[in-house]
Write a protein that holds these residues in place. Structure first.
Motif, PDB file in Angstrom:
ATOM      1  N   PRO A 233     -26.370  43.652  13.033  1.00  0.00           N
ATOM      2  CA  PRO A 233     -26.241  42.923  12.234  1.00  0.00           C
ATOM      3  C   PRO A 233     -24.636  42.385  11.971  1.00  0.00           C
ATOM      4  O   PRO A 233     -23.964  43.283  12.512  1.00  0.00           O
ATOM      5  CB  PRO A 233     -26.535  43.497  10.607  1.00  0.00           C
ATOM      6  N   VAL A 234     -24.523  41.362  12.089  1.00  0.00           N
ATOM      7  CA  VAL A 234     -23.021  40.663  12.099  1.00  0.00           C
ATOM      8  C   VAL A 234     -22.246  41.198  10.839  1.00  0.00           C
ATOM      9  O   VAL A 234     -21.178  41.832  11.254  1.00  0.00           O
ATOM     10  CB  VAL A 234     -23.061  39.181  11.999  1.00  0.00           C
ATOM     11  N   ALA A 235     -22.958  41.257   9.833  1.00  0.00           N
ATOM     12  CA  ALA A 235     -22.223  41.881   8.610  1.00  0.00           C
ATOM     13  C   ALA A 235     -23.385  42.359   7.806  1.00  0.00           C
ATOM     14  O   ALA A 235     -24.580  42.237   7.951  1.00  0.00           O
ATOM     15  CB  ALA A 235     -21.695  40.664   7.819  1.00  0.00           C
ATOM     16  N   PRO A 236     -22.889  43.409   7.048  1.00  0.00           N
ATOM     17  CA  PRO A 236     -23.940  44.113   6.394  1.00  0.00           C
ATOM     18  C   PRO A 236     -24.779  43.243   5.443  1.00  0.00           C
ATOM     19  O   PRO A 236     -26.205  43.770   5.192  1.00  0.00           O
ATOM     20  CB  PRO A 236     -23.269  45.178   5.253  1.00  0.00           C
ATOM     21  N   GLU A 237     -24.363  41.919   5.028  1.00  0.00           N
ATOM     22  CA  GLU A 237     -25.305  41.267   4.150  1.00  0.00           C
ATOM     23  C   GLU A 237     -26.236  40.374   5.040  1.00  0.00           C
ATOM     24  O   GLU A 237     -27.267  39.558   4.680  1.00  0.00           O
ATOM     25  CB  GLU A 237     -24.511  40.379   3.307  1.00  0.00           C
ATOM     26  N   THR A 238     -26.333  40.446   6.579  1.00  0.00           N
ATOM     27  CA  THR A 238     -27.239  39.955   7.351  1.00  0.00           C
ATOM     28  C   THR A 238     -28.458  40.007   7.129  1.00  0.00           C
ATOM     29  O   THR A 238     -28.812  41.341   7.106  1.00  0.00           O
ATOM     30  CB  THR A 238     -26.856  40.126   8.912  1.00  0.00           C
ATOM     31  N   THR A 239     -29.178  39.205   6.691  1.00  0.00           N
ATOM     32  CA  THR A 239     -30.722  39.498   6.588  1.00  0.00           C
ATOM     33  C   THR A 239     -31.698  39.939   7.584  1.00  0.00           C
ATOM     34  O   THR A 239     -31.306  39.511   8.833  1.00  0.00           O
ATOM     35  CB  THR A 239     -31.484  38.271   5.567  1.00  0.00           C
ATOM     36  N   ALA A 240     -32.674  40.535   7.500  1.00  0.00           N
ATOM     37  CA  ALA A 240     -33.780  40.854   8.357  1.00  0.00           C
ATOM     38  C   ALA A 240     -34.004  39.674   9.175  1.00  0.00           C
ATOM     39  O   ALA A 240     -34.494  39.618  10.422  1.00  0.00           O
ATOM     40  CB  ALA A 240     -34.860  41.277   7.972  1.00  0.00           C
ATOM     41  N   ASP A 241     -34.347  38.526   8.554  1.00  0.00           N
ATOM     42  CA  ASP A 241     -34.877  37.220   9.089  1.00  0.00           C
ATOM     43  C   ASP A 241     -33.569  36.889   9.925  1.00  0.00           C
ATOM     44  O   ASP A 241     -34.020  36.397  11.124  1.00  0.00           O
ATOM     45  CB  ASP A 241     -35.210  36.375   8.084  1.00  0.00           C
ATOM     46  N   GLU A 242     -32.582  36.950   9.603  1.00  0.00           N
ATOM     47  CA  GLU A 242     -31.501  36.476  10.386  1.00  0.00           C
ATOM     48  C   GLU A 242     -31.624  37.130  11.811  1.00  0.00           C
ATOM     49  O   GLU A 242     -31.134  36.796  12.839  1.00  0.00           O
ATOM     50  CB  GLU A 242     -30.032  36.492  10.013  1.00  0.00           C
ATOM     51  N   LYS A 243     -31.595  38.458  11.574  1.00  0.00           N
ATOM     52  CA  LYS A 243     -31.558  39.273  12.807  1.00  0.00           C
ATOM     53  C   LYS A 243     -32.679  39.189  13.737  1.00  0.00           C
ATOM     54  O   LYS A 243     -32.713  39.091  14.845  1.00  0.00           O
ATOM     55  CB  LYS A 243     -31.511  40.868  12.247  1.00  0.00           C
ATOM     56  N   ALA A 244     -33.972  39.026  12.957  1.00  0.00           N
ATOM     57  CA  ALA A 244     -35.006  38.730  13.553  1.00  0.00           C
ATOM     58  C   ALA A 244     -35.204  37.278  14.537  1.00  0.00           C
ATOM     59  O   ALA A 244     -35.556  37.505  15.558  1.00  0.00           O
ATOM     60  CB  ALA A 244     -36.187  38.937  12.596  1.00  0.00           C
ATOM     61  N   ASN A 245     -34.406  36.568  13.856  1.00  0.00           N
ATOM     62  CA  ASN A 245     -34.643  35.092  14.421  1.00  0.00           C
ATOM     63  C   ASN A 245     -33.525  34.862  15.596  1.00  0.00           C
ATOM     64  O   ASN A 245     -33.303  33.682  15.747  1.00  0.00           O
ATOM     65  CB  ASN A 245     -34.671  34.092  13.313  1.00  0.00           C
ATOM     66  N   ARG A 246     -32.420  35.945  15.473  1.00  0.00           N
ATOM     67  CA  ARG A 246     -31.405  35.506  16.551  1.00  0.00           C
ATOM     68  C   ARG A 246     -31.685  35.143  17.860  1.00  0.00           C
ATOM     69  O   ARG A 246     -32.833  35.856  18.432  1.00  0.00           O
ATOM     70  CB  ARG A 246     -30.303  36.654  16.424  1.00  0.00           C
ATOM     71  N   ILE A 247     -31.172  34.417  18.586  1.00  0.00           N
ATOM     72  CA  ILE A 247     -31.531  34.123  19.893  1.00  0.00           C
ATOM     73  C   ILE A 247     -30.852  34.895  20.772  1.00  0.00           C
ATOM     74  O   ILE A 247     -29.760  34.992  20.931  1.00  0.00           O
ATOM     75  CB  ILE A 247     -31.332  32.430  20.331  1.00  0.00           C
ATOM     76  N   ARG A 248     -31.608  35.287  21.654  1.00  0.00           N
ATOM     77  CA  ARG A 248     -30.862  36.208  23.015  1.00  0.00           C
ATOM     78  C   ARG A 248     -30.619  35.103  24.013  1.00  0.00           C
ATOM     79  O   ARG A 248     -31.530  34.911  24.762  1.00  0.00           O
ATOM     80  CB  ARG A 248     -31.834  37.245  23.365  1.00  0.00           C
ATOM     81  N   TRP A 249     -29.521  34.482  24.041  1.00  0.00           N
ATOM     82  CA  TRP A 249     -29.087  33.615  24.909  1.00  0.00           C
ATOM     83  C   TRP A 249     -28.910  34.243  26.380  1.00  0.00           C
ATOM     84  O   TRP A 249     -29.286  33.385  27.252  1.00  0.00           O
ATOM     85  CB  TRP A 249     -27.523  32.855  24.377  1.00  0.00           C
ATOM     86  N   ILE A 250     -28.211  35.383  26.198  1.00  0.00           N
ATOM     87  CA  ILE A 250     -27.930  36.124  27.639  1.00  0.00           C
ATOM     88  C   ILE A 250     -28.193  37.638  27.351  1.00  0.00           C
ATOM     89  O   ILE A 250     -28.056  38.218  26.638  1.00  0.00           O
ATOM     90  CB  ILE A 250     -26.182  35.915  27.717  1.00  0.00           C
ATOM     91  N   GLU A 251     -29.020  37.803  28.466  1.00  0.00           N
ATOM     92  CA  GLU A 251     -29.548  39.112  28.554  1.00  0.00           C
ATOM     93  C   GLU A 251     -28.598  40.280  28.820  1.00  0.00           C
ATOM     94  O   GLU A 251     -27.369  39.919  29.446  1.00  0.00           O
ATOM     95  CB  GLU A 251     -30.762  39.385  29.425  1.00  0.00           C
ATOM     96  N   ARG A 252     -28.529  41.506  28.417  1.00  0.00           N
ATOM     97  CA  ARG A 252     -27.594  42.582  28.824  1.00  0.00           C
ATOM     98  C   ARG A 252     -27.455  42.783  30.018  1.00  0.00           C
ATOM     99  O   ARG A 252     -26.582  43.502  30.724  1.00  0.00           O
ATOM    100  CB  ARG A 252     -27.846  43.714  27.801  1.00  0.00           C
ATOM    101  N   SER A 253     -28.648  42.613  30.888  1.00  0.00           N
ATOM    102  CA  SER A 253     -28.321  42.978  32.390  1.00  0.00           C
ATOM    103  C   SER A 253     -27.489  42.130  32.986  1.00  0.00           C
ATOM    104  O   SER A 253     -27.415  41.000  32.975  1.00  0.00           O
ATOM    105  CB  SER A 253     -29.846  42.443  33.094  1.00  0.00           C
ATOM    106  N   ALA A 254     -26.759  43.140  33.794  1.00  0.00           N
ATOM    107  CA  ALA A 254     -25.516  42.566  34.591  1.00  0.00           C
ATOM    108  C   ALA A 254     -26.131  41.894  35.917  1.00  0.00           C
ATOM    109  O   ALA A 254     -25.780  42.381  36.800  1.00  0.00           O
ATOM    110  CB  ALA A 254     -24.311  43.614  34.806  1.00  0.00           C
TER     111      ALA A 254
END
Lengths: 274, 344, 342, 143
Positions: free
Chosen positions: C243-264
């Motif tokens: 979560p970006v901040a404690p108040e970030t909602t589940a929906d916000e977390k669930a809907n965040r777009i993964r623009w770039i994968e963690r794979s290097a």
């Protein structure tokens, strides 16, 4: 190559019940293995649940080890994977691997009085102990359950708790008074103090928000409970469940291996980093 | 098995290792890195920027792929590591000792299938450090030595125009036997020289952790010290110290989606990093290690307290990479010394 | 020539009079001769401050850290915070103020001129001095190193950072107090020289070059972490499960777009670095810190220089020149190039 | 690598909702024949495009990316397309700088009335993309 420790088994959802509605709703899921047998678990252990394409999350197994047909999980909708779980329907297939972590030493507690003290969704991790103890009712002395939520709508396992009343003392509470609520009003630790459980031949098992656990332990200590008589469970961010990914440690312990179950005697020796 | 190899024969030895992919340090784009051997091998490198740990624990590992047609059960396909045998030449003793520690992490409790599958196909041909390869070396402070054979299959010692080649493991013997005719039996003079080179190597000045035996207990006593925040004040929260470390093993697991309708993707392990702020953050937003100080403490205590408590040895092998490469000069030797000193 | 005692006196004085609550500066580190960033809060700590060719760091980063800390702890800033700033660092501070990250009066800039030189590039030093030097000092156009075998003097330009060689503004124009001579206009190397050389190559060679660079990236994010302009609370490359901040909602977390994968891997690395280059367009003041800290030597300045030169040549825009100016991508001219549009 | 006979380039087209999106609709209702290679994504304004959208489209496998907005002076938000013009110039330069074929990224002004122009833009784009073959420089290599 030996068994792939990161490969989940497939499991089908056979039952979904909404426990608590609202922004951070809680739903209970039962899953059954798609291909016959699944792993066995003990009270307090956890499992990694997957939704493929979304990810994995560690959830404590809320059903008793005596239940072999399915595993039950009560999941609050707080994050990416849990939100996706809440969108699932009966029949959907998810991934599961486990069991992870240690367990409550239930066998050592035979012949003792058991006090369960839960708050919010903290009832789920101790629920397998409660149901196991109730299923083996004669092996234990008094069973007492303290449980509280913010409001009557936040109380989970309502029907199950009512059913418990026949075999256990159940003391429910809500944080603030509300019409139609005739049980205790106030925080869980205060409810415990109010009922003054005796530490004599007793074990107290608590789980809930960290601040609740802190005061529950404080109150139990003042009631004469020894550190060895108090048990709780830790939760931390986990990715592997196998003591390798490195993020759930408290001091030298990886909670996913050495925990989640700790007696206060053990926990107070660890650095306060949870 | 102990032999002498004239330096000009090392390429022939490598050529004789049929069935092995051989890697050695190469200076490419300004950094030293282990690369598949092409051309002549000269083991005159300092230390590589990255240790060879990625051969057994690559930065990215795919566990399985998944595919799911809407309304149907997902189908999982395991992806297993390749089975190429790799021999790495020129591994410094600190990195050999790094492998020993990685083996414990991925071998104890339950075996990590992927690590073990890769690890058993990697052989380390070490090179003793006649001179410390970096100004920030401190292997002697963490129970190591510039001539340590821990974790290595073979140890080479540079004797000027030739190497003293000592097999450490059965794999090491096999690597040498594969080219038996290239090696000479060591003469007494060779052994004498080896001894004096090793003695000199051990006497080279290094950075030092003071009173290393006392460190775990002192760190334990200093958990709540305000010094941690002070020492971490300049920390920028990047991942250099851990990504270059021969023993850091933390990872993340994510699903990487490659297609929708049907849903397709891979479950992937990637390196992760205890210095990233979100590493331990709970879904609720609660973070057990919310500050740079708490995260520096975790890195240092993991190396010098928790790992010794769990495995009876420090996790740090004194390679000095985290010191040399830290953008802001955070220096684990100095941090440990300061905390220990402060603990009294 | 700057006398470090003047810097110390100024810092001590500011702290003693309570005019600032802290001074961000450099002190001697424990790794070889290198300086390290420090935040001092008491007058007596002023004697720790140093000024030498190893003061590479762009300390503006710590103004950002300070601001984040204050925001997090919901504290009022109180007195301003002082910072020692080279020409490039001062330009970074100007950009931050342009973007209203903090106000001018909240920062007390102790400017230091790089005069005729700049800071050291440690990688260039190999082979130039014997052993491990323990100290470095400015001396006119030279650097003087203390080595186990005595003093070693080198013309600064032989071992200076490229960014300094190409620097057009080695004097911190924006300052409250400044030390050292203004030698703006000194010509050590033509600006964008490496860029011009690079661009002489064809597209295939350029791609081969960048592919090789990006394949090497280990995604330690030191380039981002060290950059004062990378102050976003939420970055496109971070794991999206937190979560970006404690108040970030589940929906916000669930809907965040993964623009770039963690794979290097190349594709993700290139998306990261190009996104960063775009986010820095018109903001990068070429302190070169990203390139300095990269453990695998990716020539990140080339990317940022490309954007910088385009901004200058096409849009007449100089990053960090004026606090009041609109930022590059939040402004436009009727005469902006548009012939590429169909 | 390229298969000129069968290869159909995939285009992601970011169209501003006030002009170009309507323009593409007009092309459709006017039954203008044009290649079906473009997947339209309606955006509020050409100025709302983040460089990340473009890079992400390439990452997800687009062979070409088109951004189309209102003509200069006609922006619903007055100056969105001016800002886009500057930003897009920079990303175009950057793409070319790292060695990506400049023809893979295109920008156009298409009004709601210019159905025929939209069709022409797509047609030209497809024609220019075909000789380039599949785009694999920025495409995800994470199998």
């Amino acid at each position: 190559m030996p068994d792939n420790i990161y490969l989940p088994e497939l499991a089908r959802i056979t039952y979904i019940k909404e426990e608590v509605a609202g922004e951070r709703s809680i739903k209970t899921f039962r899953v059954e293995p798609v291909n016959g047998d699944s792993f066995e678990h003990e009270c307090g252990q956890c499992a990694m649940l997957s939704i493929f394409g979304r990810g994995e999350m560690m959830i404590s197994i809320a059903s008793s080890p005596l239940v072999k047909d399915y595993k039950q999980f009560s999941i609050m909708r707080v994050g990416r994977v849990s939100a996706a779980f809440h969108d699932l329907a009966v029949g959907d297939v998810v991934g599961i691997r486990g069991p992870y972590g240690n367990s409550f030493p239930v066998d050592d507690w035979r012949g003792k009085n058991l006090y369960f003290i839960g708050g919010g969704c903290g009832l789920a991790p101790i629920w397998p102990v409660i149901t196991t103890a109730v299923a083996q009712r004669d092996s234990f002395k008094n069973i007492t359950v303290f449980y509280g939520g913010r409001s009557p709508r936040d109380i989970m396992y309502k029907a199950e708790l009512e059913k418990l009343r026949g075999v256990a003392d159940v003391h429910l509470s809500v944080d603030k008074a509300e019409d139609g609520w005739d049980a205790y009003c106030g925080f869980v630790p205060a409810n415990v103090m109010d009922k003054e459980p005796s530490s004599d031949n007793a074990i107290a098992i608590t789980c809930g928000p960290p601040i609740m656990i802190k005061y529950v332990i404080q109150n139990l200590r003042s009631l004469g409970f020894a550190d060895e008589q108090i048990y709780t469970t830790l939760e931390n961010k986990m990715k592997c469940g196998l003591g390798k990914c490195g993020r759930c440690n408290v001091g030298k312990d990886y909670v996913c291996v050495k925990g989640p179950v700790y007696s206060w005697a053990e926990l107070k020796e660890l650095p306060e980093e949870y | 098995m102990e032999k002498i190899l004239h330096k000009e024969r090392i390429d022939d030895w490598i050529s004789a290792l049929t069935g092995w992919e051989v890697l050695s340090p190469a200076l490419e784009d300004g950094i030293w890195a282990y690369r598949p051997v092409s051309g002549a091998v000269r083991l005159d490198h300092p230390n590589t920027t990255q240790p060879p740990k990625g051969l057994a624990f690559p930065q990215r590992e795919v566990f399985f792929s998944f595919e799911q047609i809407k309304g149907e059960a997902p189908r999982l396909t395991q992806i297993l590591p390749d089975t190429v045998q790799r021999a790495v030449f020129g591994v410094r003793p600190c990195d050999g000792r790094g492998a020993v520690r990685m083996d414990r992490v991925f071998g104890d409790h339950v075996e990590d299938t992927y690590y073990q599958a890769r690890r058993k196909n990697v052989a380390y041909v070490g090179l003793a450090c006649n001179q410390p390869p970096s100004a920030n070396c401190f292997c002697l402070s963490v129970g190591g030595s510039p001539v340590s054979t821990d974790g290595l299959d073979v140890l080479l010692t540079d004797l000027g125009d030739r190497y003293f080649v000592a097999a450490v493991t059965e794999t090491g013997k096999a690597l040498m036997t594969a080219a038996n005719s290239l090696f000479d039996e060591p003469a007494d003079a060779d052994r004498q020289q080896l001894k004096s080179v090793h003695t000199e190597a051990l006497a080279q000045p290094q950075r030092a952790v003071h009173n290393p035996d006392a460190v775990p207990a002192k760190l334990k006593a200093s958990f709540k010290s305000p010094l941690w925040e002070e020492l971490a004040r300049a920390c920028i929260g990047c991942g250099i110290c851990t990504f270059l470390c021969p023993t850091c093993h933390c990872f993340d697991i994510n699903d990487e989606v490659t297609g929708s309708a049907p849903l397709k993707g891979n479950r992937v392990r990637t390196w992760d990093n205890c210095q990233f702020p979100d590493f331990t953050m709970h879904t609720s937003g609660h973070n057990p290690r919310p500050t740079v100080g708490a995260r520096l403490r975790q890195r240092v205590c993991h190396k010098f307290q928790y790992f010794p408590e769990n495995f009876g040895m420090p996790q740090c092998t004194g390679c000095g990479r985290c010191i040399s490469e830290c953008p802001v000069g955070i220096d684990i030797v100095s941090v440990v010394n300061k905390v220990v000193e402060h603990a009294g | 020539m700057i006398n470090v005692r003047d810097i110390r006196d100024a810092a001590r004085d500011l702290l003693a009079k309570g005019e600032v609550r802290a001074v961000i500066g450099y002190r001697r580190g424990s790794r070889g001769m290198a300086a390290e960033p420090v935040v001092i809060t008491a007058p007596e700590q002023a004697d720790e401050l140093v000024w030498d060719p190893t003061c590479f760091h762009n300390l503006a980063l710590y103004l950002v850290e300070d601001r984040k800390f204050l925001a997090h702890s919901r504290k009022a800033p109180g007195a301003p915070i002082a910072i020692i700033a080279k020409g490039c660092d001062a330009r970074a501070i100007v950009v931050l103020m342009q973007e209203h990250y903090f106000k001018r009066e909240e920062v007390y800039i102790i400017g230091v001129s790089c005069e005729g030189v700049g800071v050291l590039d440690e990688r260039k030093l190999a082979g130039h001095v014997p052993g491990t030097p323990t100290d470095a000092a400015f001396e006119g156009d030279d650097f003087v190193f203390t080595t186990p075998e005595g003093e070693k003097r080198l013309p600064a330009r032989e071992v200076m950072a490229d960014r300094c060689l190409e620097c057009r503004a080695p004097f911190p124009k924006e300052h409250n107090v400044v030390f050292g001579e203004d030698k703006t206009g000194r010509e050590l190397a033509a600006p964008f020289a490496a860029l011009a050389r690079f661009e002489e190559q064809g597209a295939t060679e350029r791609w081969d070059f960048w592919r090789r660079q990006f394949e090497r990236c280990i995604r330690c994010f030191a380039c981002r972490s060290v950059c004062p302009m990378c102050y976003c609370d939420e970055c496109v490359v971070d794991s999206i499960t937190f979560p970006v901040a404690p108040e970030t909602t589940a929906d916000e977390k669930a809907n965040r777009i993964r623009w770039i994968e963690r794979s290097a891997v190349r594709s993700e690395n290139i998306t990261y670095h190009m996104t960063r280059a775009m986010h820095l367009a018109g903001r990068c003041i070429d302190c070169g810190e990203c390139e300095r800290v990269c453990p695998v030597n990716i020539p990140l300045r080339l990317l940022n220089n490309k954007m910088e030169r385009e901004a200058r040549e096409r849009f007449g825009y100089e990053p960090g020149a004026s606090i009041g100016a609109a930022s590059l991508v939040a402004s436009f001219n009727d005469s902006d190039p548009g012939s590429f549009i169909r | 690598m390229s298969e000129p006979e069968t290869y159909e380039p995939k285009i992601v087209a970011f169209l501003c909702k006030w002009c170009s999106s309507a323009g593409s609709d007009l092309a459709g209702v006017s039954r203008i024949q044009y290649p079906a290679n473009a997947t339209p994504i309606t955006v509020p304004c050409s100025g709302s495009i983040s460089p990340l959208y473009i890079l992400s489209a390439f990452n997800k496998g687009a062979d070409g990316v088109l951004l189309s907005g209102c003509h200069i002076g006609d922006c619903h938000y007055i100056e969105g397309n001016y800002l886009a013009r500057r930003k897009i110039y920079l990303i175009k330069e950057l793409l070319e700088f790292v060695g990506v074929e400049p023809d893979r990224f295109r920008m156009s002004w298409v009004s709601a009335a210019e159905g025929a122009k939209y069709a022409q833009v797509v047609k030209d784009f497809v024609a220019d993309l075909k000789p380039l073959g599949p785009q694999d420089k920025l495409k995800a290599d994470r199998t």
